[in-house]
Write a protein that holds these residues in place. Sequence first.
Motif, PDB file in Angstrom:
ATOM      1  N   VAL A  34       0.818  -1.212   0.000  1.00  0.00           N
ATOM      2  CA  VAL A  34       0.000   0.000   0.000  1.00  0.00           C
ATOM      3  C   VAL A  34       0.854   1.265   0.000  1.00  0.00           C
ATOM      4  CG1 VAL A  34      -1.889   1.223   1.142  1.00  0.00           C
ATOM      5  CG2 VAL A  34      -1.751  -1.270   1.302  1.00  0.00           C
ATOM      6  N   VAL A  35       0.439   2.236  -0.821  1.00  0.00           N
ATOM      7  CA  VAL A  35       1.022   3.569  -0.861  1.00  0.00           C
ATOM      8  C   VAL A  35      -0.107   4.554  -0.601  1.00  0.00           C
ATOM      9  CG1 VAL A  35       2.248   5.274  -2.247  1.00  0.00           C
ATOM     10  CG2 VAL A  35       2.733   2.835  -2.550  1.00  0.00           C
ATOM     11  N   THR A  36       0.123   5.556   0.260  1.00  0.00           N
ATOM     12  CA  THR A  36      -0.931   6.522   0.565  1.00  0.00           C
ATOM     13  C   THR A  36      -0.496   7.941   0.218  1.00  0.00           C
ATOM     14  OG1 THR A  36      -0.212   6.852   2.858  1.00  0.00           O
ATOM     15  CG2 THR A  36      -1.786   5.073   2.451  1.00  0.00           C
ATOM     16  N   VAL A  37      -1.469   8.733  -0.265  1.00  0.00           N
ATOM     17  CA  VAL A  37      -1.258  10.157  -0.533  1.00  0.00           C
ATOM     18  C   VAL A  37      -2.507  10.905  -0.082  1.00  0.00           C
ATOM     19  CG1 VAL A  37       0.329   9.812  -2.464  1.00  0.00           C
ATOM     20  CG2 VAL A  37      -2.130   9.947  -2.891  1.00  0.00           C
ATOM     21  N   GLU A  38      -2.380  12.250   0.052  1.00  0.00           N
ATOM     22  CA  GLU A  38      -3.482  13.014   0.639  1.00  0.00           C
ATOM     23  C   GLU A  38      -4.219  13.922  -0.349  1.00  0.00           C
ATOM     24  OE1 GLU A  38      -0.680  16.656   2.358  1.00  0.00           O
ATOM     25  OE2 GLU A  38      -1.591  15.194   3.720  1.00  0.00           O
ATOM     26  N   ASP A  39      -3.789  13.971  -1.617  1.00  0.00           N
ATOM     27  CA  ASP A  39      -4.516  14.808  -2.571  1.00  0.00           C
ATOM     28  C   ASP A  39      -4.347  14.259  -3.985  1.00  0.00           C
ATOM     29  OD1 ASP A  39      -2.141  16.091  -3.925  1.00  0.00           O
ATOM     30  OD2 ASP A  39      -1.841  16.909  -1.899  1.00  0.00           O
ATOM     31  N   GLY A  40      -5.108  14.859  -4.911  1.00  0.00           N
ATOM     32  CA  GLY A  40      -5.121  14.366  -6.273  1.00  0.00           C
ATOM     33  C   GLY A  40      -3.826  14.568  -7.030  1.00  0.00           C
ATOM     34  N   VAL A  41      -3.153  15.684  -6.789  1.00  0.00           N
ATOM     35  CA  VAL A  41      -1.885  15.943  -7.464  1.00  0.00           C
ATOM     36  C   VAL A  41      -0.848  14.892  -7.072  1.00  0.00           C
ATOM     37  CG1 VAL A  41       0.054  17.548  -7.667  1.00  0.00           C
ATOM     38  CG2 VAL A  41      -2.295  18.411  -7.740  1.00  0.00           C
ATOM     39  N   ALA A  42      -0.764  14.589  -5.794  1.00  0.00           N
ATOM     40  CA  ALA A  42       0.171  13.561  -5.322  1.00  0.00           C
ATOM     41  C   ALA A  42      -0.206  12.188  -5.889  1.00  0.00           C
ATOM     42  CB  ALA A  42       0.187  13.528  -3.799  1.00  0.00           C
ATOM     43  N   ALA A  43      -1.514  11.946  -6.020  1.00  0.00           N
ATOM     44  CA  ALA A  43      -1.971  10.674  -6.594  1.00  0.00           C
ATOM     45  C   ALA A  43      -1.518  10.548  -8.045  1.00  0.00           C
ATOM     46  CB  ALA A  43      -3.487  10.574  -6.505  1.00  0.00           C
ATOM     47  N   LEU A  44      -1.672  11.629  -8.801  1.00  0.00           N
ATOM     48  CA  LEU A  44      -1.257  11.614 -10.199  1.00  0.00           C
ATOM     49  C   LEU A  44       0.243  11.402 -10.327  1.00  0.00           C
ATOM     50  CD1 LEU A  44      -2.282  11.976 -13.107  1.00  0.00           C
ATOM     51  CD2 LEU A  44      -1.829  14.422 -12.869  1.00  0.00           C
ATOM     52  N   GLU A  45       1.018  12.058  -9.476  1.00  0.00           N
ATOM     53  CA  GLU A  45       2.475  11.890  -9.504  1.00  0.00           C
ATOM     54  C   GLU A  45       2.864  10.449  -9.170  1.00  0.00           C
ATOM     55  OE1 GLU A  45       4.007  14.768  -6.811  1.00  0.00           O
ATOM     56  OE2 GLU A  45       3.732  16.470  -8.174  1.00  0.00           O
ATOM     57  N   ALA A  46       2.173   9.860  -8.186  1.00  0.00           N
ATOM     58  CA  ALA A  46       2.485   8.479  -7.802  1.00  0.00           C
ATOM     59  C   ALA A  46       2.181   7.510  -8.937  1.00  0.00           C
ATOM     60  CB  ALA A  46       1.692   8.097  -6.555  1.00  0.00           C
ATOM     61  N   LEU A  47       1.077   7.748  -9.646  1.00  0.00           N
ATOM     62  CA  LEU A  47       0.692   6.863 -10.743  1.00  0.00           C
ATOM     63  C   LEU A  47       1.574   7.051 -11.972  1.00  0.00           C
ATOM     64  CD1 LEU A  47      -3.184   7.178 -10.407  1.00  0.00           C
ATOM     65  CD2 LEU A  47      -1.822   5.139  -9.948  1.00  0.00           C
ATOM     66  N   ARG A  48       2.237   8.191 -12.064  1.00  0.00           N
ATOM     67  CA  ARG A  48       3.141   8.458 -13.178  1.00  0.00           C
ATOM     68  C   ARG A  48       4.592   8.112 -12.851  1.00  0.00           C
ATOM     69  NH1 ARG A  48       1.097  14.494 -15.161  1.00  0.00           N
ATOM     70  NH2 ARG A  48      -0.573  13.779 -16.556  1.00  0.00           N
ATOM     71  N   GLY A  49       4.900   7.926 -11.593  1.00  0.00           N
ATOM     72  CA  GLY A  49       6.281   7.743 -11.165  1.00  0.00           C
ATOM     73  C   GLY A  49       6.785   6.324 -11.354  1.00  0.00           C
ATOM     74  N   PRO A  50       8.060   6.119 -11.009  1.00  0.00           N
ATOM     75  CA  PRO A  50       8.636   4.774 -11.089  1.00  0.00           C
ATOM     76  C   PRO A  50       7.982   3.832 -10.087  1.00  0.00           C
ATOM     77  CG  PRO A  50      10.132   6.280  -9.964  1.00  0.00           C
ATOM     78  CD  PRO A  50       9.007   7.123 -10.501  1.00  0.00           C
ATOM     79  N   ASN A  51       7.915   2.565 -10.455  1.00  0.00           N
ATOM     80  CA  ASN A  51       7.284   1.553  -9.597  1.00  0.00           C
ATOM     81  C   ASN A  51       5.869   1.993  -9.204  1.00  0.00           C
ATOM     82  OD1 ASN A  51       7.178  -0.893  -8.254  1.00  0.00           O
ATOM     83  ND2 ASN A  51       8.050  -0.079  -6.352  1.00  0.00           N
ATOM     84  N   ALA A  52       5.139   2.531 -10.155  1.00  0.00           N
ATOM     85  CA  ALA A  52       3.802   3.068  -9.897  1.00  0.00           C
ATOM     86  C   ALA A  52       2.837   1.962  -9.486  1.00  0.00           C
ATOM     87  CB  ALA A  52       3.276   3.769 -11.141  1.00  0.00           C
ATOM     88  N   PRO A  53       1.913   2.264  -8.576  1.00  0.00           N
ATOM     89  CA  PRO A  53       0.898   1.277  -8.182  1.00  0.00           C
ATOM     90  C   PRO A  53       0.051   0.854  -9.380  1.00  0.00           C
ATOM     91  CG  PRO A  53       0.941   3.119  -6.645  1.00  0.00           C
ATOM     92  CD  PRO A  53       1.795   3.522  -7.808  1.00  0.00           C
ATOM     93  N   SER A  54      -0.368  -0.401  -9.379  1.00  0.00           N
ATOM     94  CA  SER A  54      -1.218  -0.916 -10.456  1.00  0.00           C
ATOM     95  C   SER A  54      -2.681  -0.576 -10.222  1.00  0.00           C
ATOM     96  CB  SER A  54      -1.056  -2.439 -10.577  1.00  0.00           C
ATOM     97  OG  SER A  54       0.277  -2.790 -10.820  1.00  0.00           O
ATOM     98  N   ILE A  55      -3.069  -0.464  -8.952  1.00  0.00           N
ATOM     99  CA  ILE A  55      -4.454  -0.191  -8.588  1.00  0.00           C
ATOM    100  C   ILE A  55      -4.490   1.093  -7.769  1.00  0.00           C
ATOM    101  CG2 ILE A  55      -6.499  -1.079  -7.391  1.00  0.00           C
ATOM    102  CD1 ILE A  55      -5.301  -3.899  -7.713  1.00  0.00           C
ATOM    103  N   ALA A  56      -5.515   1.900  -7.985  1.00  0.00           N
ATOM    104  CA  ALA A  56      -5.658   3.146  -7.225  1.00  0.00           C
ATOM    105  C   ALA A  56      -7.070   3.242  -6.651  1.00  0.00           C
ATOM    106  CB  ALA A  56      -5.364   4.353  -8.100  1.00  0.00           C
ATOM    107  N   LEU A  57      -7.139   3.488  -5.346  1.00  0.00           N
ATOM    108  CA  LEU A  57      -8.401   3.819  -4.676  1.00  0.00           C
ATOM    109  C   LEU A  57      -8.408   5.333  -4.500  1.00  0.00           C
ATOM    110  CD1 LEU A  57      -8.925   1.172  -1.826  1.00  0.00           C
ATOM    111  CD2 LEU A  57     -10.475   1.644  -3.720  1.00  0.00           C
ATOM    112  N   LEU A  58      -9.253   6.022  -5.254  1.00  0.00           N
ATOM    113  CA  LEU A  58      -9.227   7.480  -5.292  1.00  0.00           C
ATOM    114  C   LEU A  58     -10.509   8.057  -4.700  1.00  0.00           C
ATOM    115  CD1 LEU A  58      -8.041   7.721  -9.011  1.00  0.00           C
ATOM    116  CD2 LEU A  58      -6.590   7.988  -6.986  1.00  0.00           C
ATOM    117  N   ASP A  59     -10.340   8.881  -3.688  1.00  0.00           N
ATOM    118  CA  ASP A  59     -11.492   9.597  -3.155  1.00  0.00           C
ATOM    119  C   ASP A  59     -11.973  10.599  -4.210  1.00  0.00           C
ATOM    120  OD1 ASP A  59     -13.399  10.433  -1.301  1.00  0.00           O
ATOM    121  OD2 ASP A  59     -12.085  12.010  -0.515  1.00  0.00           O
TER     122      ASP A  59
END
Length: 212
Positions: A34-59
């Motif tokens: 599990v990887v956690t972030v607190e906003d949408g911008v951080a979520a987008l960066e995490a999904l675009r970054g290296p070793n990006a999560p395959s699944i995202a639970l997005l509020d």
Amino acid sequence: MAAIVDAVRVLVADDDPTVRLILAERLASWGFDVVTVEDGVAALEALRGPNAPSIALLDWMMPEMNGPEVCRRISSSAMSMGRYLILLTARGGAANVAEGLNSGADDFITKPCDDRELRARLCVAARVVRLENQLHERVAELQEALANVERLEALLPICSYCHSVRHDDDYWQRLDQYVARYGVTFSHGICPSCFETHMEPQLASLEAGEPG
């Protein structure tokens, strides 16, 4: 379950620290990384970054960028391959479900969600991601095989006498060795013409007792 979620990374994006903590603990107990972030911008960066999560639970509602906007940006790019996006929101009703799915989300879960439902949907997501990655690998293998065939169909410099093939670096290699580089295995035999020309005289000499 363990075989399905093994090595699957899940991003939890929610501006509520309590929700993030609860979801992270639940998912970790089910075997997810599990990887956690607190906003949408951080979520987008995490999904675009290296070793990006395959699944995202997005509020749905988050600072800087909401969940549907994250889905739109990911689904409209090449990064959508191998990604499964789930919107997690208190908004219900067919209109909100349609809006969320039209933004590029793969699934929609209404808060508060039952643990059994969440776990089942994450397992489905993990299976979809795994199958999509396997399909992508298979397509890459087929493309490589096609490229090899196209190379074989191209004009090859070949010796008129021994039939060796010349590489770009002026190195000569036997034809069967050259073709074997592309996964082709030869089974050696004798064609009828060569049998008549070469083998029959040798057999006749042996039967007549002549030296070979």
